[in-house]
Scaffold this motif. Sequence first.
Motif, PDB file in Angstrom:
ATOM      1  N   TYR A   3      55.511  20.967   0.667  1.00 32.20           N
ATOM      2  CA  TYR A   3      54.778  22.227   0.572  1.00 32.20           C
ATOM      3  C   TYR A   3      53.357  22.070   1.103  1.00 32.20           C
ATOM      4  CZ  TYR A   3      58.564  23.274  -2.690  1.00 32.20           C
ATOM      5  OH  TYR A   3      59.789  23.440  -3.273  1.00 32.20           O
ATOM      6  N   ASP A   4      52.757  23.191   1.517  1.00 32.41           N
ATOM      7  CA  ASP A   4      51.372  23.140   1.987  1.00 32.41           C
ATOM      8  C   ASP A   4      50.395  23.507   0.870  1.00 32.41           C
ATOM      9  OD1 ASP A   4      51.950  25.819   1.875  1.00 32.41           O
ATOM     10  OD2 ASP A   4      51.242  26.279   3.897  1.00 32.41           O
ATOM     11  N   THR A   5      50.862  23.458  -0.368  1.00 37.30           N
ATOM     12  CA  THR A   5      49.995  23.658  -1.532  1.00 37.30           C
ATOM     13  C   THR A   5      50.347  22.616  -2.589  1.00 37.30           C
ATOM     14  OG1 THR A   5      51.530  25.219  -2.546  1.00 37.30           O
ATOM     15  CG2 THR A   5      49.746  26.154  -1.209  1.00 37.30           C
ATOM     16  N   LEU A   6      49.365  22.295  -3.400  1.00 41.67           N
ATOM     17  CA  LEU A   6      49.588  21.468  -4.581  1.00 41.67           C
ATOM     18  C   LEU A   6      49.368  22.360  -5.780  1.00 41.67           C
ATOM     19  CD1 LEU A   6      48.843  19.229  -2.404  1.00 41.67           C
ATOM     20  CD2 LEU A   6      48.249  17.866  -4.386  1.00 41.67           C
ATOM     21  N   SER A   7      50.245  22.271  -6.745  1.00 41.04           N
ATOM     22  CA  SER A   7      50.095  23.110  -7.925  1.00 41.04           C
ATOM     23  C   SER A   7      50.271  22.262  -9.179  1.00 41.04           C
ATOM     24  CB  SER A   7      51.101  24.260  -7.892  1.00 41.04           C
ATOM     25  OG  SER A   7      52.415  23.767  -7.757  1.00 41.04           O
ATOM     26  N   ASN A   8      50.039  22.897 -10.301  1.00 38.55           N
ATOM     27  CA  ASN A   8      50.126  22.237 -11.606  1.00 38.55           C
ATOM     28  C   ASN A   8      49.126  21.104 -11.775  1.00 38.55           C
ATOM     29  OD1 ASN A   8      52.266  23.954 -12.389  1.00 38.55           O
ATOM     30  ND2 ASN A   8      53.719  22.613 -11.345  1.00 38.55           N
ATOM     31  N   GLY A  14      40.614  26.291  -8.522  1.00 38.97           N
ATOM     32  CA  GLY A  14      41.793  26.397  -7.676  1.00 38.97           C
ATOM     33  C   GLY A  14      41.523  27.343  -6.528  1.00 38.97           C
ATOM     34  N   ASP A  15      42.434  27.378  -5.585  1.00 33.40           N
ATOM     35  CA  ASP A  15      42.345  28.328  -4.472  1.00 33.40           C
ATOM     36  C   ASP A  15      43.033  29.612  -4.914  1.00 33.40           C
ATOM     37  OD1 ASP A  15      41.015  26.519  -2.839  1.00 33.40           O
ATOM     38  OD2 ASP A  15      42.837  25.861  -1.799  1.00 33.40           O
ATOM     39  N   GLY A  16      42.295  30.432  -5.635  1.00 28.10           N
ATOM     40  CA  GLY A  16      42.828  31.700  -6.123  1.00 28.10           C
ATOM     41  C   GLY A  16      43.488  31.617  -7.484  1.00 28.10           C
ATOM     42  N   VAL A  17      44.110  30.495  -7.793  1.00 26.98           N
ATOM     43  CA  VAL A  17      44.800  30.291  -9.062  1.00 26.98           C
ATOM     44  C   VAL A  17      44.371  28.933  -9.616  1.00 26.98           C
ATOM     45  CG1 VAL A  17      47.079  29.987 -10.139  1.00 26.98           C
ATOM     46  CG2 VAL A  17      46.802  31.614  -8.272  1.00 26.98           C
ATOM     47  N   LYS A  24      45.140  21.913   2.810  1.00 27.26           N
ATOM     48  CA  LYS A  24      43.940  21.804   3.652  1.00 27.26           C
ATOM     49  C   LYS A  24      42.698  21.559   2.797  1.00 27.26           C
ATOM     50  CE  LYS A  24      41.571  24.281   7.321  1.00 27.26           C
ATOM     51  NZ  LYS A  24      41.621  25.440   8.218  1.00 27.26           N
ATOM     52  N   THR A  25      42.576  22.261   1.688  1.00 25.15           N
ATOM     53  CA  THR A  25      41.454  22.075   0.763  1.00 25.15           C
ATOM     54  C   THR A  25      41.483  20.675   0.154  1.00 25.15           C
ATOM     55  OG1 THR A  25      41.470  24.432   0.207  1.00 25.15           O
ATOM     56  CG2 THR A  25      40.385  22.963  -1.355  1.00 25.15           C
ATOM     57  N   VAL A  26      42.665  20.229  -0.231  1.00 26.97           N
ATOM     58  CA  VAL A  26      42.820  18.908  -0.844  1.00 26.97           C
ATOM     59  C   VAL A  26      42.434  17.812   0.140  1.00 26.97           C
ATOM     60  CG1 VAL A  26      44.482  17.291  -1.842  1.00 26.97           C
ATOM     61  CG2 VAL A  26      44.587  19.718  -2.449  1.00 26.97           C
ATOM     62  N   GLU A 175      37.505  19.374  -8.518  1.00 22.92           N
ATOM     63  CA  GLU A 175      36.515  20.078  -9.340  1.00 22.92           C
ATOM     64  C   GLU A 175      35.110  19.876  -8.780  1.00 22.92           C
ATOM     65  OE1 GLU A 175      36.808  22.067 -12.056  1.00 22.92           O
ATOM     66  OE2 GLU A 175      38.852  21.710 -12.754  1.00 22.92           O
ATOM     67  N   ALA A 176      34.792  18.647  -8.381  1.00 21.41           N
ATOM     68  CA  ALA A 176      33.467  18.357  -7.810  1.00 21.41           C
ATOM     69  C   ALA A 176      33.267  19.110  -6.509  1.00 21.41           C
ATOM     70  CB  ALA A 176      33.296  16.856  -7.590  1.00 21.41           C
ATOM     71  N   ALA A 177      34.293  19.187  -5.674  1.00 22.43           N
ATOM     72  CA  ALA A 177      34.198  19.902  -4.405  1.00 22.43           C
ATOM     73  C   ALA A 177      33.973  21.396  -4.631  1.00 22.43           C
ATOM     74  CB  ALA A 177      35.448  19.679  -3.567  1.00 22.43           C
ATOM     75  N   GLN A 178      34.563  21.953  -5.675  1.00 20.26           N
ATOM     76  CA  GLN A 178      34.414  23.382  -5.963  1.00 20.26           C
ATOM     77  C   GLN A 178      33.002  23.730  -6.436  1.00 20.26           C
ATOM     78  OE1 GLN A 178      36.893  26.023  -5.780  1.00 20.26           O
ATOM     79  NE2 GLN A 178      37.865  24.494  -4.504  1.00 20.26           N
ATOM     80  N   THR A 179      32.295  22.753  -7.044  1.00 19.23           N
ATOM     81  CA  THR A 179      30.949  23.035  -7.558  1.00 19.23           C
ATOM     82  C   THR A 179      29.872  22.819  -6.518  1.00 19.23           C
ATOM     83  OG1 THR A 179      30.719  20.768  -8.417  1.00 19.23           O
ATOM     84  CG2 THR A 179      31.642  22.433  -9.915  1.00 19.23           C
TER      85      THR A 179
END
Length: 180
Positions: A3-8, A14-17, A24-26, A175-179
Amino acid sequence: KGYDTLSNLQTAAGDGVPGRFALKTVLKAIEDHVYKVTHVPVATKWAVNYPARCPAVLECSAQDYRIANIPDHLHKKATSTGKGTDDHILQETVTDVEQQYPNVRHFFLVLGDIDYGVKVGKLLERGKLLERGKFVHIVSRASALGNPETQYSYDNLARKYPDHFSLTRLEDILEAAQTQ
């Protein structure tokens, strides 16, 4: 699964959720983390996945990763036996990089399970014996780290080789990247 997303993931971000990120973000967050740890250019970027041409493989290819796809017949065999063919290929890749690039001192492995403890332990031990100062950095989701008290657990390796081994939870990097 390709998949092109990681979840859970265990994050509030998160990217929207919450807990869900685009691959790509990861990849960007991990590469930024690598550069913070060592400012040395990356010798090679590998990704092991299956099936061929799945969204994850396409995204990794777009980010200049060398792709080692698992052939369908080996993937089916691994699924039936419970053995990870992707684990075997990535472990061989670590050996290849170590032999082809003897000056590489930092190995960053992004893993989804604990199956690399023995390989990482041997790499650290060889680096210690050869006095080459090899450093191994594991990035893994928190849920994949297993029992921290086993001999080859990543937590145990961090205690045994505190100057040459680091363990970073993927969730902490994201989390660090999001801040920022």
